[in-house]
Scaffold this motif. Structure first.
Motif, PDB file in Angstrom:
ATOM      1  N   SER A 205       0.836  -1.193   0.000  1.00 49.17           N
ATOM      2  CA  SER A 205       0.000   0.000   0.000  1.00 49.17           C
ATOM      3  C   SER A 205       0.873   1.246   0.000  1.00 49.17           C
ATOM      4  N   ALA A 206       0.417   2.265  -0.716  1.00 49.23           N
ATOM      5  CA  ALA A 206       1.172   3.512  -0.779  1.00 49.23           C
ATOM      6  C   ALA A 206       1.079   4.235   0.562  1.00 49.23           C
ATOM      7  N   THR A 207       2.196   4.595   1.126  1.00 50.48           N
ATOM      8  CA  THR A 207       2.228   5.313   2.394  1.00 50.48           C
ATOM      9  C   THR A 207       3.164   6.499   2.266  1.00 50.48           C
ATOM     10  N   ALA A 208       3.127   7.340   3.291  1.00 52.74           N
ATOM     11  CA  ALA A 208       4.032   8.495   3.286  1.00 52.74           C
ATOM     12  C   ALA A 208       5.482   8.049   3.287  1.00 52.74           C
ATOM     13  N   ALA A 209       5.707   6.850   3.841  1.00 53.24           N
ATOM     14  CA  ALA A 209       7.076   6.335   3.900  1.00 53.24           C
ATOM     15  C   ALA A 209       7.511   5.722   2.570  1.00 53.24           C
ATOM     16  N   GLY A 210       6.565   5.552   1.652  1.00 48.76           N
ATOM     17  CA  GLY A 210       6.899   4.946   0.369  1.00 48.76           C
ATOM     18  C   GLY A 210       7.005   3.431   0.479  1.00 48.76           C
ATOM     19  N   GLU A 211       7.684   2.830  -0.460  1.00 50.00           N
ATOM     20  CA  GLU A 211       7.818   1.377  -0.485  1.00 50.00           C
ATOM     21  C   GLU A 211       8.689   0.925   0.677  1.00 50.00           C
ATOM     22  N   GLN A 212       8.262  -0.167   1.338  1.00 51.94           N
ATOM     23  CA  GLN A 212       8.924  -0.605   2.557  1.00 51.94           C
ATOM     24  C   GLN A 212       9.488  -2.012   2.401  1.00 51.94           C
ATOM     25  N   ASP A 213      10.642  -2.231   3.009  1.00 50.51           N
ATOM     26  CA  ASP A 213      11.345  -3.501   2.913  1.00 50.51           C
ATOM     27  C   ASP A 213      11.122  -4.328   4.166  1.00 50.51           C
ATOM     28  N   LEU A 214      11.243  -5.653   4.033  1.00 50.52           N
ATOM     29  CA  LEU A 214      10.972  -6.569   5.131  1.00 50.52           C
ATOM     30  C   LEU A 214      12.114  -7.555   5.306  1.00 50.52           C
ATOM     31  N   TRP A 215      12.523  -7.789   6.569  1.00 50.31           N
ATOM     32  CA  TRP A 215      13.463  -8.838   6.949  1.00 50.31           C
ATOM     33  C   TRP A 215      12.714  -9.874   7.782  1.00 50.31           C
ATOM     34  N   SER A 216      12.985 -11.156   7.564  1.00 49.29           N
ATOM     35  CA  SER A 216      12.358 -12.205   8.370  1.00 49.29           C
ATOM     36  C   SER A 216      13.348 -13.326   8.640  1.00 49.29           C
ATOM     37  N   VAL A 217      13.213 -13.947   9.824  1.00 51.42           N
ATOM     38  CA  VAL A 217      13.976 -15.151  10.175  1.00 51.42           C
ATOM     39  C   VAL A 217      13.039 -16.106  10.898  1.00 51.42           C
ATOM     40  N   SER A 218      13.375 -17.398  10.859  1.00 49.26           N
ATOM     41  CA  SER A 218      12.614 -18.390  11.620  1.00 49.26           C
ATOM     42  C   SER A 218      13.532 -19.539  12.006  1.00 49.26           C
ATOM     43  N   VAL A 219      13.224 -20.144  13.146  1.00 48.75           N
ATOM     44  CA  VAL A 219      13.888 -21.358  13.616  1.00 48.75           C
ATOM     45  C   VAL A 219      12.788 -22.323  14.018  1.00 48.75           C
ATOM     46  N   ALA A 220      12.719 -23.476  13.374  1.00 50.88           N
ATOM     47  CA  ALA A 220      11.653 -24.438  13.626  1.00 50.88           C
ATOM     48  C   ALA A 220      12.238 -25.825  13.814  1.00 50.88           C
ATOM     49  N   GLY A 221      11.692 -26.559  14.775  1.00 51.22           N
ATOM     50  CA  GLY A 221      12.209 -27.894  15.006  1.00 51.22           C
ATOM     51  C   GLY A 221      11.308 -28.744  15.868  1.00 51.22           C
ATOM     52  N   GLN A 222      11.794 -29.931  16.181  1.00 52.43           N
ATOM     53  CA  GLN A 222      11.031 -30.923  16.911  1.00 52.43           C
ATOM     54  C   GLN A 222      11.870 -31.460  18.060  1.00 52.43           C
ATOM     55  N   ILE A 223      11.280 -31.520  19.253  1.00 45.29           N
ATOM     56  CA  ILE A 223      11.910 -32.126  20.425  1.00 45.29           C
ATOM     57  C   ILE A 223      10.950 -33.186  20.942  1.00 45.29           C
ATOM     58  N   SER A 224      11.223 -34.436  20.600  1.00 48.01           N
ATOM     59  CA  SER A 224      10.327 -35.537  20.945  1.00 48.01           C
ATOM     60  C   SER A 224       8.938 -35.236  20.395  1.00 48.01           C
ATOM     61  N   ASP A 225       7.908 -35.167  21.242  1.00 51.32           N
ATOM     62  CA  ASP A 225       6.542 -34.907  20.793  1.00 51.32           C
ATOM     63  C   ASP A 225       6.210 -33.417  20.735  1.00 51.32           C
ATOM     64  N   PHE A 226       7.195 -32.578  21.009  1.00 51.45           N
ATOM     65  CA  PHE A 226       6.980 -31.131  21.020  1.00 51.45           C
ATOM     66  C   PHE A 226       7.545 -30.490  19.749  1.00 51.45           C
ATOM     67  N   GLY A 227       6.756 -29.633  19.126  1.00 49.55           N
ATOM     68  CA  GLY A 227       7.239 -28.819  18.020  1.00 49.55           C
ATOM     69  C   GLY A 227       7.430 -27.393  18.490  1.00 49.55           C
ATOM     70  N   VAL A 228       8.499 -26.734  18.018  1.00 50.75           N
ATOM     71  CA  VAL A 228       8.830 -25.377  18.450  1.00 50.75           C
ATOM     72  C   VAL A 228       9.132 -24.521  17.225  1.00 50.75           C
ATOM     73  N   ASN A 229       8.638 -23.279  17.223  1.00 48.80           N
ATOM     74  CA  ASN A 229       8.953 -22.356  16.139  1.00 48.80           C
ATOM     75  C   ASN A 229       9.107 -20.942  16.696  1.00 48.80           C
ATOM     76  N   LEU A 230      10.195 -20.296  16.342  1.00 46.42           N
ATOM     77  CA  LEU A 230      10.436 -18.896  16.704  1.00 46.42           C
ATOM     78  C   LEU A 230      10.589 -18.100  15.420  1.00 46.42           C
ATOM     79  N   GLY A 231       9.769 -17.061  15.254  1.00 47.54           N
ATOM     80  CA  GLY A 231       9.826 -16.242  14.058  1.00 47.54           C
ATOM     81  C   GLY A 231       9.939 -14.768  14.394  1.00 47.54           C
ATOM     82  N   TYR A 232      10.567 -14.021  13.488  1.00 43.64           N
ATOM     83  CA  TYR A 232      10.733 -12.579  13.692  1.00 43.64           C
ATOM     84  C   TYR A 232      10.737 -11.884  12.341  1.00 43.64           C
TER      85      TYR A 232
END
Length: 316
Positions: A205-232
Motif C-alpha cells: 500500500s502507498a504510504t508516506a514512507a513509500g515502499e517498505q522492505d521486510l526482513w524475516s527469520v525463523s527457527v523451527a524444530g522438533q523435540i520428541s513430541d513437542f514442536g517449536v517455532n520462533l519467528g521474527y
C-alpha cells in the motif's frame, strides 16, 4: 491424497517419448466461526464456515529427465454464488534447481516457517504469522486461491540441507508501488530448520514512507513430541513482530499455541497505538478422526478482538 489419472499423452521427439499425467486433489472443511468484531459492524458474531478446494496438477518429464508441471486451483467458500479459479503456475526443473512462474509463493514464503503456529479450523486472525504486523498484513507474494494474482518468477536451488530462493513479481500486480524482489535461504539439520530472507518493496500500500522492505527469520524444530517455532519480522517504518509457537502431540490429538509481540517504530505506525494491544495469542487443537480431522481454536489479536472456531476438515 488420492491420485486420479485423468489423461495420458505421448509426446514424440526424435525417437523418445515422455508421459504426462493430470491429477486431482483437494480439501474441504465446514464448521462454525465466532468473531467478536462483527458486533460493532451490526452483523451476527457467528457464521457457518464452508470451503471446498480442488487442485488440478499436470506433471511430466522430458526424454532427458527434466521435470515440468503446473497447477490451477478451484475454490468455493460460504456466501459464494459460484466457485472461483485461481490463476495458474508453471514450473520446470529437478531436485537441485527449479523455476516457477505465475501464481506462486515468493522466496520468503517459500523458505520461512511463517505458518507453523496456525490455530483453529480456519487460522482465525492469522496473528501467529510474523509478517502480519498490526494493520500491515499479508504483504508478501503468496499463492492465491482466487483470481489473477499476477506473475511471480521464483528460482529455487537445493543442495543437501541447504536451499536458496530468489523471486520477483514481474507484473507488480501484488503491489501498488512496484515489484517485490526477494531472496531467502534455509538450512535443515536433523529435526531443525533455520531460515532467513529479505524482500524489497514488501508493503502493498502507498504510504508516506513509500515502499517498505521486510526482513524475516525463523527457527523451527522438533523435540520428541513437542514442536517449536520462533519467528521474527521487521517491516521498514512500520514495526517488528516476534512470534513463539509450540505444539504437543499425544495419541490422535495435537495442541498448538502461540504468543506474539509487536513493537511499532512510532506510535500508531502499525495501527496499534494506545487503542490496541502489542500482544496477540491463541490456542487450538486437532484430533484425527481417521480420514478427517476435528479442529478448533481461539485467538485474540492486536485490536483486542476475539475469534473462535470449531469444525471438521479433510483432504482427498
Amino acid at each position: 491424497m488420492k491420485k486420479v489419472l485423468l489423461a495420458s499423452t505421448a509426446i514424440i521427439a526424435s525417437a523418445s517419448a515422455a508421459a504426462a499425467d493430470v491429477t486431482l486433489s483437494g480439501s474441504g472443511r465446514f464448521g462454525i466461526v465466532y468473531d467478536s468484531s462483527q458486533d460493532a459492524a451490526g452483523q451476527s458474531k457467528t457464521k457457518i464456515e464452508r470451503r471446498m478446494t480442488i487442485n488440478v496438477d499436470g506433471t511430466g518429464s522430458t526424454d532427458t529427465g527434466l521435470e515440468f508441471g503446473g497447477r490451477i486451483r478451484l475454490r468455493s467458500d460460504e456466501g459464494d454464488t459460484s466457485g472461483a479459479a485461481g490463476s495458474a503456475n508453471i514450473w520446470m526443473g529437478n531436485d537441485m534447481f527449479r523455476i516457477t512462474v505465475g501464481n506462486t509463493d515468493g522466496a520468503l514464503v517459500n523458505r520461512i516457517a511463517y505458518f507453523d503456529g496456525s490455530v483453529g479450523l480456519t487460522g482465525l486472525h492469522d496473528a501467529d504469522n510474523s509478517f502480519n504486523i498490526g494493520s500491515s498484513q499479508f504483504l508478501l507474494n503468496t499463492y492465491s486461491s482466487r483470481g489473477n494474482a499476477g506473475d511471480v518468477v521464483r528460482l529455487d536451488f537445493n543442495v543437501g540441507g541447504f536451499g536458496v530462493s530468489l523471486s520477483t513479481d514481474s507484473t507488480g500486480d501484488h503491489l501498488s508501488n512496484g515489484s517485490e524482489d526477494s531472496i531467502a535461504a534455509s538450512y535443515n539439520f536433523g529435526d531443525w530448520t533455520v531460515a532467513g530472507g529479505y524482500a524489497k518493496n514488501a508493503n502493498n500500500s502507498a504510504t508516506a514512507a513509500g515502499e517498505q522492505d521486510l526482513w524475516s527469520v525463523s527457527v523451527a524444530g522438533q523435540i520428541s513430541d513437542f514442536g517449536v517455532n520462533l519467528g521474527y519480522s521487521d517491516l521498514e517504518s512500520v514495526g517488528s513482530k516476534a512470534v513463539l509457537s509450540g505444539s504437543y502431540a499425544f495419541d490422535a490429538t495435537t495442541v498448538t499455541a502461540f504468543v506474539a509481540h509487536t513493537d511499532e517504530d512510532t506510535l500508531g505506525s502499525a495501527g496499534i497505538g494506545a487503542a490496541g494491544d502489542e500482544t496477540e495469542y491463541g490456542i487450538g487443537f486437532t484430533h484425527d478422526l481417521g480420514g478427517a480431522v476435528l479442529a478448533g481454536g481461539v485467538s485474540r489479536n492486536y485490536t483486542e478482538e476475539t475469534m473462535a472456531d470449531l469444525g471438521v476438515r479433510f483432504a482427498f
